[in-house]
Design a protein around this motif. Structure first.
Motif, PDB file in Angstrom:
ATOM      1  N   LEU A 378      75.911   0.866 108.520  1.00 18.82           N
ATOM      2  CA  LEU A 378      77.448   0.273 109.532  1.00 18.82           C
ATOM      3  C   LEU A 378      77.578   0.684 110.611  1.00 18.82           C
ATOM      4  O   LEU A 378      77.738   2.719 110.783  1.00 18.82           O
ATOM      5  N   LYS A 379      77.615   0.939 112.064  1.00 20.12           N
ATOM      6  CA  LYS A 379      77.821   0.926 113.559  1.00 20.12           C
ATOM      7  C   LYS A 379      79.357   0.784 113.961  1.00 20.12           C
ATOM      8  O   LYS A 379      79.828   2.170 114.146  1.00 20.12           O
ATOM      9  N   VAL A 380      79.784  -0.175 113.302  1.00 19.93           N
ATOM     10  CA  VAL A 380      81.009  -0.562 113.868  1.00 19.93           C
ATOM     11  C   VAL A 380      82.139  -0.258 112.967  1.00 19.93           C
ATOM     12  O   VAL A 380      83.605   0.926 112.862  1.00 19.93           O
ATOM     13  N   ASP A 431      81.161  -9.086 116.881  1.00 20.25           N
ATOM     14  CA  ASP A 431      80.944  -7.334 117.105  1.00 20.25           C
ATOM     15  C   ASP A 431      80.989  -7.429 115.142  1.00 20.25           C
ATOM     16  O   ASP A 431      79.730  -6.359 115.001  1.00 20.25           O
ATOM     17  N   ASP A 435      77.191  -6.612 113.586  1.00 17.51           N
ATOM     18  CA  ASP A 435      77.298  -4.996 112.970  1.00 17.51           C
ATOM     19  C   ASP A 435      76.855  -5.138 110.905  1.00 17.51           C
ATOM     20  O   ASP A 435      76.301  -4.547 110.548  1.00 17.51           O
ATOM     21  N   GLN A 438      73.130  -6.063 111.031  1.00 12.42           N
ATOM     22  CA  GLN A 438      71.947  -5.570 110.996  1.00 12.42           C
ATOM     23  C   GLN A 438      72.332  -4.280 110.068  1.00 12.42           C
ATOM     24  O   GLN A 438      71.069  -3.507 109.119  1.00 12.42           O
TER      25      GLN A 438
END
Ligand code: PLP
Length: 443
Positions: A378-380, A431, A435, A438
């Motif tokens: 996870l990026k956000v 967004d 997230d 991906q």
């Protein structure tokens, strides 16, 4: 809480100056003002604080009495020698201006007579249970509960001779009746009573709902409602999406750390309900401490001004994210209240809930390994326990918040290795979807 002027019992006892002597404006032209409006000023009069629009933070350990007689009167209230509690500010383990403003405002959201603030949700829960029970008593509770609540009942209360009987969240009216009967028999055998029915709905982390109305019917059939309150942890949906006091609960409990605080920057808790139950809880809090500190109470008043906005946005975001997750091939299912398949759970939802919330369980195909890969990518969204903040959080209950729950019990409650708990925040929904997409790809 102490807004109504007290009457002095004798000529020597002068009433304490009130924190907010002006009559509160709670209606306009017969229209009752909504909680969102009242959050901006209820319980605070700028004229008492140099015109400061916002309340100062009152950093003091003790309060100067205007006379010895007033001091005596306050202590009579604090110690319970005179009914009605303290009618003035005394000592910061008992009360304080910031905490009283906060408590007045919290009570509004749940339509409660009074509210108490605590240094954490767990302090609120522990003091509630300790105040209600004595050796030989039996607590009836729903399952699942937040792991620390479950542990407090099963391990800590057990040390003081208090036992429990639990039932699964969705239990039918017939099952609830059986549970109450069994609890009564067990309490009689132990020489105690059933002094508390403790619910958590939705349950953490599965979102399983309890039929509060059916619990009340079963409680009323077997116990004196004045001696056996129904308390409910409303942390996941309150104060916006579920109003348990309207469905038969007597006391509503919160971890204010979550949606009410809402910014992942404080820890606090509360209990609200009628004075007849709150008095005993307040008395134990007076003795033990555990009241929220002034700074945290101030921050919570700030947070209450935006709680409706934040929760609405988070709820809308969660609906969009769940629409995306539902159709993803790597997703095995969702424990989201906006997509309930079980008939009994849907019926409870329709009767009790005003919104689906923004915290849900995501079941991935696979187990711990797949969940960890998802979380690590996870990026956000942030990989952290807790929920209800402005930012999206994701965690793995089986190996984190609920690790202390025995493996068998976890399986029984549906807290499997494939469950990721997600709390959606107020970021841009697209967004968040990007997230999750991906991170799922990386699984
Ligand atoms: N109740 C629920 C449903 C929770 O999720 C939590 C914490 O995660 C608590 C109570 C305990 O609250 P606190 O962490 O503020 O002590």
């Amino acid at each position: 809480m102490t807004d109504t002027p007290s009457t002095a019992d004798s000529a020597t006892e002068q009433p304490t100056p009130r924190r907010n002597p002006k009559p509160e404006v709670t209606t306009i032209g017969g229209r009752e003002l909504k909680p969102a409006t009242l959050m901006m000023g209820h319980g605070f009069d700028p004229a008492l604080s140099e015109g400061s629009l916002k309340s100062p933070v009152f950093l003091t350990s003790t309060f100067a009495f205007e006379s010895a007689a007033a001091g005596k009167r306050h202590f009579e209230g604090i110690t319970g020698q005179r009914p009605g509690g303290a009618d003035g500010l005394v000592y910061s383990r008992f009360n304080g201006p910031n905490q009283e403003i906060l408590e007045d405002r919290l009570a509004i959201w749940d339509g409660a007579e009074e509210a108490l603030s605590f240094s954490s949700g767990m302090t609120a829960i522990a003091i509630l249970m300790l105040a209600a029970c004595k050796a030989g008593d039996v607590i009836v509770h729903s399952g699942p509960l937040y792991a620390a609540s479950e542990g407090f009942v099963a391990k800590t209360m057990a040390k003081y001779g208090v036992t429990y009987i639990d039932f699964p969240a969705g239990a039918s009216a017939e099952k609830l009746d059986e549970v109450m009967k069994a609890a009564k028999a067990k309490a009689e055998e132990q020489g105690g009573e059933v002094p508390l029915i403790y619910l958590e709905s939705p349950g953490n982390p599965t979102n399983a709902l309890v039929d509060i109305e059916a619990v009340k019917v079963a409680r009323d059939a077997h116990f004196d409602p004045d001696r056996c309150p129904i308390a409910i942890d409303n942390t996941f949906l309150g104060p916006l999406w579920q109003r348990p006091l309207e469905h038969g609960a007597d006391l509503v409990v919160y971890s204010l750390t979550k949606y009410v605080g809402g910014h992942s920057d404080l820890v606090a808790g509360s209990v609200a309900g009628p004075k007849r139950f709150i008095d005993a809880i307040r008395a134990l809090r007076n003795t033990m401490g555990g009241i929220a500190d002034p700074n945290t109470a101030w921050m919570l008043c700030r947070s209450l001004e935006t709680v409706e906005l934040r929760m609405q946005r988070a709820g809308e975001n969660a609906a969009r994210v769940c629409e995306f997750l539902k159709q993803h091939p790597k997703v095995d299912g969702l424990g989201y209240l906006g997509m309930i398949e079980d008939e009994r759970q849907k019926d409870i939802y329709d009767r009790h809930c005003l919104g689906a919330g923004s915290t849900f369980s995501l079941f991935l195909k696979g187990g711990e390994e797949e969940c960890f890969r998802f979380l690590d990518n996870l990026k956000v969204a942030k990989l952290a326990v807790s929920l209800g903040g402005t930012e999206t959080l994701a965690s793995h209950p089986a190996s984190m918040t609920h690790l202390s729950v025995a493996h068998g019990r976890r399986q029984e409650l549906g807290i499997t290795d494939s469950l990721v708990r997600i709390s959606i925040g107020i970021e841009d929904a697209d967004d968040l979807i990007a997230d999750f997409e991906q991170a799922l790809e990386a699984v």
